[in-house]
Motif scaffolding. Structure first.
Motif, PDB file in Angstrom:
ATOM      1  N   ARG A 244       1.749  -7.548  -3.293  1.00 12.55           N
ATOM      2  CA  ARG A 244       1.922  -6.341  -2.488  1.00 12.55           C
ATOM      3  C   ARG A 244       3.013  -5.436  -3.061  1.00 12.55           C
ATOM      4  O   ARG A 244       2.809  -4.236  -3.213  1.00 12.55           O
ATOM      5  CB  ARG A 244       2.252  -6.714  -1.044  1.00 12.55           C
ATOM      6  CG  ARG A 244       1.005  -6.947  -0.189  1.00 12.55           C
ATOM      7  CD  ARG A 244       1.362  -6.723   1.274  1.00 12.55           C
ATOM      8  NE  ARG A 244       0.171  -6.545   2.068  1.00 12.55           N
ATOM      9  CZ  ARG A 244      -0.221  -7.382   3.020  1.00 12.55           C
ATOM     10  NH1 ARG A 244       0.489  -8.460   3.258  1.00 12.55           N
ATOM     11  NH2 ARG A 244      -1.297  -7.137   3.733  1.00 12.55           N
ATOM     12  N   CYS A 252       5.988   5.416   2.174  1.00 12.98           N
ATOM     13  CA  CYS A 252       6.132   4.236   3.034  1.00 12.98           C
ATOM     14  C   CYS A 252       6.664   3.018   2.287  1.00 12.98           C
ATOM     15  O   CYS A 252       6.571   1.898   2.796  1.00 12.98           O
ATOM     16  CB  CYS A 252       4.803   3.865   3.709  1.00 12.98           C
ATOM     17  SG  CYS A 252       4.330   5.002   5.018  1.00 12.98           S
ATOM     18  N   GLU A 253       7.221   3.212   1.095  1.00 10.87           N
ATOM     19  CA  GLU A 253       7.752   2.045   0.373  1.00 10.87           C
ATOM     20  C   GLU A 253       8.963   1.458   1.089  1.00 10.87           C
ATOM     21  O   GLU A 253       9.122   0.229   1.155  1.00 10.87           O
ATOM     22  CB  GLU A 253       8.093   2.392  -1.084  1.00 10.87           C
ATOM     23  CG  GLU A 253       9.105   3.501  -1.272  1.00 10.87           C
ATOM     24  CD  GLU A 253       8.477   4.864  -1.431  1.00 10.87           C
ATOM     25  OE1 GLU A 253       7.641   5.227  -0.564  1.00 10.87           O
ATOM     26  OE2 GLU A 253       8.795   5.584  -2.376  1.00 10.87           O
ATOM     27  N   SER A 256       7.749  -0.288   4.498  1.00 12.37           N
ATOM     28  CA  SER A 256       7.039  -1.553   4.332  1.00 12.37           C
ATOM     29  C   SER A 256       8.001  -2.734   4.251  1.00 12.37           C
ATOM     30  O   SER A 256       7.860  -3.721   4.974  1.00 12.37           O
ATOM     31  CB  SER A 256       6.162  -1.505   3.074  1.00 12.37           C
ATOM     32  OG  SER A 256       5.242  -0.444   3.158  1.00 12.37           O
ATOM     33  N   LEU A 301       1.196   0.531   5.124  1.00 14.53           N
ATOM     34  CA  LEU A 301       2.130   0.137   6.178  1.00 14.53           C
ATOM     35  C   LEU A 301       1.376  -0.419   7.382  1.00 14.53           C
ATOM     36  O   LEU A 301       1.809  -1.408   7.998  1.00 14.53           O
ATOM     37  CB  LEU A 301       2.994   1.329   6.604  1.00 14.53           C
ATOM     38  CG  LEU A 301       3.994   1.066   7.726  1.00 14.53           C
ATOM     39  CD1 LEU A 301       4.945  -0.070   7.362  1.00 14.53           C
ATOM     40  CD2 LEU A 301       4.789   2.336   8.050  1.00 14.53           C
ATOM     41  N   ILE A 304       0.592  -3.894   6.631  1.00 12.86           N
ATOM     42  CA  ILE A 304       1.791  -4.727   6.746  1.00 12.86           C
ATOM     43  C   ILE A 304       2.095  -5.026   8.210  1.00 12.86           C
ATOM     44  O   ILE A 304       2.386  -6.169   8.589  1.00 12.86           O
ATOM     45  CB  ILE A 304       3.011  -4.017   6.107  1.00 12.86           C
ATOM     46  CG1 ILE A 304       2.805  -3.823   4.605  1.00 12.86           C
ATOM     47  CG2 ILE A 304       4.295  -4.795   6.380  1.00 12.86           C
ATOM     48  CD1 ILE A 304       2.717  -5.097   3.813  1.00 12.86           C
TER      49      ILE A 304
END
Length: 372
Positions: A244, A252-253, A256, A301, A304
């Motif tokens: 991932r 959205c890094e 997450s 996200l 996740i």
């Protein structure tokens, strides 16, 4: 008459306290501005820093074409009172002079560890790799154009974290358009001074959806502005997994990995202290990335959130409902083949899950009928 007089006195006291708060805030921000100005100047060329075998803090900074700003970020670290640290700089295949600048710093600062990616992997990957290679008890994340806002931030926050053995300590930040913004332009960021808006307000969820003017507002999903226990951060990275965090994301890094961290942590403490000067620029992913790339990040996200909240159907349904339904427009209007296929797989996975209430499943099916 007595009641009216009493109300008036309370009102005057409230106004007085408000003025006092404003004065105190301006004082703190002015002091921070002095520190920032100090960091914008070169350090003494003969000042050297020795390697620390057992650092208390690891500072992790992903680097990508940041030759104009990385000097200031490093200066804000080297000017800290607490020196028992290490600085992990992950060069994400920069094409400018970033690497040369870092190597110059490294000559006088043996606490610096330079990690070079052999191709552009993105911020999420770089932070995760830096985390796994870190040795500090706690981790501070910093963007390559941001600065720590005070010389005592490491010392102060670390003491608070260890005194209470907290997994995460959050602190306030200020946002500006550039390093030379006037103090009056600095503002609190992401409602970070309101503890009821922090993600861990509901630790069983790991997220606390909030609404303002009937609109969904993202929570404090930034990785910066937090001091995180190393073992918690590393556990979260391993839970996320290389399959991932190796996916290149432009959106959205932060969200997450923060989401996984907050679902891994057991304790959180918010400190009413300014610690980060965050620069808002129109050259960041927020401004430059295409809407399609951003939507991919949103779907990522969502994926996740689903995978890390499969523990309580009743408490977690609100998370799915809020995120999916409130982001329906963005997720479905800006389309491409990659995003459609990914969103379809996530939606199908969610509606088949035993962790979602039937009522919320119906709502999701109704909105995303073409993705079922």
């Amino acid at each position: 008459f007595i009641i009216i007089l009493f109300i008036q006195i309370l009102h005057l006291l409230k106004l007085h306290n408000k003025d006092d708060d404003y004065t105190e805030r301006m004082k703190i921000l002015s002091e921070g501005k002095i520190y920032v100005e100090k960091c914008l100047k070169p350090l003494s060329s003969n000042k050297k820093f020795r390697k620390v075998n057992n650092p208390l803090i690891s500072v992790i900074i992903p680097l990508y074409n940041c030759e104009e700003t990385i000097t200031y970020a490093i200066n804000s670290i080297q000017n800290q009172n607490l020196s028992e640290i290490e600085i992990l700089l992950i060069n994400d295949f920069s094409k400018d002079n970033t690497s040369k600048i870092v190597k110059k710093f490294k000559k006088n600062d043996n606490r610096i560890i330079l990690i070079n990616n052999n191709k552009n992997m993105g911020t999420l990957y770089s932070r995760c790799i830096g985390t796994l290679m870190s040795h500090g008890k706690y981790i501070f994340a910093l963007d390559n154009d941001d600065l720590f806002f005070n010389e005592d931030i490491f010392d102060f926050i670390y003491k608070k974290a260890t005194e209470g053995n907290f997994d995460i300590v959050g602190f306030k930040s200020v946002c500006v358009n550039d390093y030379h913004d006037k103090v009056i332009n600095m503002t609190d960021d992401y409602f970070s001074n309101q503890t009821n808006n922090l993600i861990l307000h509901q630790p069983q969820l790991g997220i606390h959806p909030i609404f303002k003017n009937k609109r969904y507002i993202a929570n404090d999903f930034t990785i910066w502005g937090k001091c995180i226990k190393s073992e918690i951060y590393k556990k979260a990275v391993n839970l996320l997994g290389p399959e991932r965090y190796s996916i290149f994301l432009s959106w959205c890094e932060d969200s997450s990995i923060v989401f996984v961290i907050f679902n891994t942590a057991q304790s959180y403490k918010f400190i009413n202290k300014y610690g980060i000067l965050h620069i808002k620029k129109n050259t960041t992913a927020s401004f430059t990335q295409s809407i399609k790339n951003k939507i991919y990040g949103e779907i990522f996200l969502l994926d996740i959130i689903f995978d890390f909240l499969q523990n309580n159907v009743y408490k977690n349904s609100i998370v799915y409902y809020s995120y999916i339904v409130q982001n329906y427009y963005n997720l479905t209007v800006f389309r491409n083949t990659t995003n459609d296929l990914y969103l379809k797989s996530v939606i199908r996975k969610i509606i088949k899950s035993k962790f979602i209430t039937e009522e919320n499943k119906k709502e999701v099916k109704k909105r995303f009928v073409e993705f079922i």
